[in-house]
Motif scaffolding. Structure first.
Motif, PDB file in Angstrom:
ATOM      1  N   TYR A   1      -5.039   7.262 -11.730  1.00 38.97           N
ATOM      2  CA  TYR A   1      -4.055   8.462 -11.624  1.00 38.97           C
ATOM      3  C   TYR A   1      -4.737   9.225 -12.577  1.00 38.97           C
ATOM      4  CZ  TYR A   1      -1.106   4.711  -9.213  1.00 38.97           C
ATOM      5  OH  TYR A   1      -0.433   4.085  -8.412  1.00 38.97           O
TER       6      TYR A   1
ATOM      7  N   ALA B   1       3.557  -8.668 -14.274  1.00 32.70           N
ATOM      8  CA  ALA B   1       4.638  -7.985 -14.907  1.00 32.70           C
ATOM      9  C   ALA B   1       4.746  -6.335 -14.483  1.00 32.70           C
ATOM     10  CB  ALA B   1       4.565  -7.880 -16.507  1.00 32.70           C
ATOM     11  N   ASN B   2       5.759  -5.992 -14.792  1.00 28.74           N
ATOM     12  CA  ASN B   2       6.156  -4.584 -14.493  1.00 28.74           C
ATOM     13  C   ASN B   2       5.023  -3.638 -14.973  1.00 28.74           C
ATOM     14  OD1 ASN B   2       7.390  -2.288 -13.143  1.00 28.74           O
ATOM     15  ND2 ASN B   2       9.017  -1.927 -15.381  1.00 28.74           N
ATOM     16  N   GLY B   3       4.301  -2.842 -14.201  1.00 33.06           N
ATOM     17  CA  GLY B   3       3.083  -1.815 -14.658  1.00 33.06           C
ATOM     18  C   GLY B   3       1.962  -2.323 -14.455  1.00 33.06           C
ATOM     19  N   ALA B   4       1.701  -3.892 -14.050  1.00 35.33           N
ATOM     20  CA  ALA B   4       0.409  -4.377 -14.026  1.00 35.33           C
ATOM     21  C   ALA B   4      -0.448  -3.700 -13.098  1.00 35.33           C
ATOM     22  CB  ALA B   4       0.678  -6.034 -13.598  1.00 35.33           C
ATOM     23  N   GLY B   5       0.071  -3.106 -12.004  1.00 35.48           N
ATOM     24  CA  GLY B   5      -0.789  -2.579 -11.027  1.00 35.48           C
ATOM     25  C   GLY B   5      -0.693  -3.051  -9.645  1.00 35.48           C
ATOM     26  N   LYS B   6       0.258  -3.625  -9.235  1.00 36.33           N
ATOM     27  CA  LYS B   6       0.633  -4.152  -8.051  1.00 36.33           C
ATOM     28  C   LYS B   6       0.595  -3.725  -6.911  1.00 36.33           C
ATOM     29  CE  LYS B   6       4.404  -6.731  -9.361  1.00 36.33           C
ATOM     30  NZ  LYS B   6       4.232  -6.115 -10.903  1.00 36.33           N
ATOM     31  N   SER B   7       1.672  -2.668  -7.165  1.00 40.61           N
ATOM     32  CA  SER B   7       2.040  -1.618  -5.996  1.00 40.61           C
ATOM     33  C   SER B   7       1.034  -0.644  -5.957  1.00 40.61           C
ATOM     34  CB  SER B   7       3.121  -0.759  -6.570  1.00 40.61           C
ATOM     35  OG  SER B   7       4.285  -1.471  -6.668  1.00 40.61           O
ATOM     36  N   THR B   8      -0.088  -0.423  -6.955  1.00 37.51           N
ATOM     37  CA  THR B   8      -1.283   0.440  -6.708  1.00 37.51           C
ATOM     38  C   THR B   8      -2.300  -0.202  -5.894  1.00 37.51           C
ATOM     39  OG1 THR B   8      -0.801   1.424  -8.886  1.00 37.51           O
ATOM     40  CG2 THR B   8      -2.919   1.718  -8.104  1.00 37.51           C
TER      41      THR B   8
HETATM   42  N1  LIG Z   1       2.104   8.126  -9.552  1.00 38.07           N
HETATM   43  C1  LIG Z   1       1.517   7.780 -10.744  1.00 38.07           C
HETATM   44  N2  LIG Z   1       1.088   8.561 -11.821  1.00 38.07           N
HETATM   45  C2  LIG Z   1       0.498   8.017 -12.844  1.00 38.07           C
HETATM   46  N3  LIG Z   1       0.530   6.917 -13.219  1.00 38.07           N
HETATM   47  C3  LIG Z   1       1.071   5.842 -12.453  1.00 38.07           C
HETATM   48  C4  LIG Z   1       1.695   6.145 -11.144  1.00 38.07           C
HETATM   49  N4  LIG Z   1       2.066   5.227 -10.603  1.00 38.07           N
HETATM   50  C5  LIG Z   1       1.890   4.152 -11.302  1.00 38.07           C
HETATM   51  N5  LIG Z   1       1.379   4.715 -12.411  1.00 38.07           N
HETATM   52  C6  LIG Z   1       0.877   3.600 -13.655  1.00 38.07           C
HETATM   53  O1  LIG Z   1      -0.251   2.746 -12.951  1.00 38.07           O
HETATM   54  C7  LIG Z   1       0.001   1.315 -13.511  1.00 38.07           C
HETATM   55  C8  LIG Z   1       0.227   0.438 -12.604  1.00 38.07           C
HETATM   56  O2  LIG Z   1       1.535   0.588 -11.926  1.00 38.07           O
HETATM   57  P1  LIG Z   1       2.082  -0.001 -10.527  1.00 38.07           P
HETATM   58  O3  LIG Z   1       0.874  -0.304  -9.582  1.00 38.07           O
HETATM   59  O4  LIG Z   1       3.360   0.593  -9.959  1.00 38.07           O
HETATM   60  O5  LIG Z   1       2.425  -1.377 -11.332  1.00 38.07           O
HETATM   61  P2  LIG Z   1       3.357  -2.623 -10.636  1.00 38.07           P
HETATM   62  O6  LIG Z   1       3.708  -2.514  -9.207  1.00 38.07           O
HETATM   63  O7  LIG Z   1       2.506  -3.953 -11.018  1.00 38.07           O
HETATM   64  O8  LIG Z   1       4.770  -2.623 -11.635  1.00 38.07           O
HETATM   65  C9  LIG Z   1       1.387   1.765 -14.581  1.00 38.07           C
HETATM   66  O9  LIG Z   1       0.741   1.869 -15.930  1.00 38.07           O
HETATM   67  C10 LIG Z   1       1.787   2.879 -13.995  1.00 38.07           C
HETATM   68  O10 LIG Z   1       2.624   3.510 -15.023  1.00 38.07           O
END
Ligand SMILES: Nc1ncnc2c1ncn2[C@@H]1O[C@H](COP(=O)(O)OP(=O)(O)O)[C@@H](O)[C@H]1O
Ligand SMILES: [Mg+2]
Length: 235
Positions: free
Chosen positions: A14, A38-45
Motif C-alpha cells: 500500500y 492477528a489483526n493487521g497481519a495481512g489476511k484480508s490483503t
Molecule cells: N487501504 C490500506 N492502506 C494502507 N494500509 C493498509 C490498507 N489496508 C490495510 N493496510 C495495512 O496492511 C496491513 C495488513 O492489513 P490487512 O490485510 O487488513 O490485515 P488483516 O486482515 O490480517 O487484519 C496492516 O498493517 C494494515 O494497516
C-alpha cells in the motif's frame, strides 16, 4: 488431490507499506484451508490479491492451473472464485432474495434450484426472503453474504472473518454451515482471527504474522503447536 489455488511468492504494497511479504500458499480441491493471524497481519490483503482487487508486484497466482495475476476481478469471479468480504457488504436496501439473485449474475438460468439449495442451508433466510437486508441481524447478514457467494457456484469460496462480531451461538452456527459446505465438496479458504474455531474445521492451516507466513501444517498440528497455543489460543 488436485491443486485448485497456488499463490506463489506474492508481495503487495500500500504505497510505501509492504503489507504482504513473499507469501505462498496452496489450496487443494475439496479442502478447507485456513489463514489465521492477528489483526493487521495481512489476511484480508492476501484474499483481495487473490480476487484481483489488489495486485502483487512479484510472483504469480494460479487458479485451476492458469495465471489470474493479471485477470480483472470480475473475470476472476466468472472463473469460479467467490469472496465473502470482511464486514459482509450485502446490498442493504434490497431484499434477502434480491441479494441472493445478485449472486447469480455471472450466469443465466437455474437460479430457482440454487435458491432452493441456499434456503435449505439457511432456513432463516427463507423465512425472511422478502425482508430488507439492512434490517437483518449480524448473524443473518453473514448467512446472506455466504448464501449470495454460493449462488455463483464457486469452485473456491473465500471467507474473510465470518465469525467477526457475532455472538458465540451464531459463531457456532456459521461454523456448522462451513462444515456442511465442506461435506458437500465445496473448497474453502477461510480467514479468521478466531484460531480455535478455524483450526477445528480446517484440513490445513497457515499462520500469518506481519505480512509473512510463519507456520503451516494440518489444522490438528497447528492446534497442538506451542507457538500457536501461546499466541492465538490463550495459553
Ligand atoms: N487501504 C490500506 N492502506 C494502507 N494500509 C493498509 C490498507 N489496508 C490495510 N493496510 C495495512 O496492511 C496491513 C495488513 O492489513 P490487512 O490485510 O487488513 O490485515 P488483516 O486482515 O490480517 O487484519 C496492516 O498493517 C494494515 O494497516
Ligand atoms: Mg482482515
Amino acid at each position: 488431490m488436485e491443486e485448485i489455488l497456488s499463490v506463489q511468492g506474492i508481495n503487495v504494497y500500500y504505497g510505501a507499506i509492504h503489507a504482504i511479504k513473499d507469501v505462498s500458499l496452496t489450496v487443494n480441491e475439496g479442502e478447507i484451508v485456513t489463514l489465521i493471524g492477528a489483526n493487521g497481519a495481512g489476511k484480508s490483503t492476501t484474499l483481495q490479491t487473490i480476487s484481483g482487487l489488489l495486485r502483487s508486484k512479484t510472483g504469480d497466482i494460479l487458479f485451476c492451473g492458469q495465471s489470474i495475476a493479471h485477470v480483472p476481478s470480475h473475470k476472476i469471479v466468472e472463473r469460479g472464485i467467490a469472496q465473502v468480504p470482511e464486514g459482509r457488504r450485502i446490498f442493504l436496501q434490497m431484499t434477502v432474495q434480491e441479494n441472493l439473485e445478485m449472486g447469480a449474475f455471472t450466469r443465466s438460468g437455474g437460479v430457482e434450484k440454487d435458491l432452493e439449495r441456499v434456503y435449505a442451508l439457511f432456513p432463516r433466510l427463507l423465512e425472511r426472503k422478502k425482508q430488507i437486508a439492512g434490517t437483518l441481524s449480524g448473524g443473518e447478514q453473514q448467512m446472506l453474504a455466504m448464501g449470495r457467494a454460493l449462488m455463483s457456484h464457486p469452485k473456491l469460496m473465500m471467507l474473510d472473518e465470518p465469525s467477526m462480531g457475532l455472538a458465540p451461538i451464531l459463531v457456532e452456527q456459521v461454523f456448522t454451515i462451513i462444515r456442511q459446505l465442506h461435506e458437500e465438496g465445496t473448497t474453502i479458504l477461510l480467514v479468521e482471527q478466531n484460531a480455535q474455531m478455524a483450526l477445528s474445521v480446517a484440513d490445513r492451516a497457515y499462520v500469518m504474522e506481519t505480512g509473512k507466513i510463519t507456520l503451516q501444517g494440518t489444522g490438528a498440528e497447528l492446534a497442538q503447536s506451542d507457538q500457536v497455543k501461546k499466541a492465538y489460543l490463550g495459553g
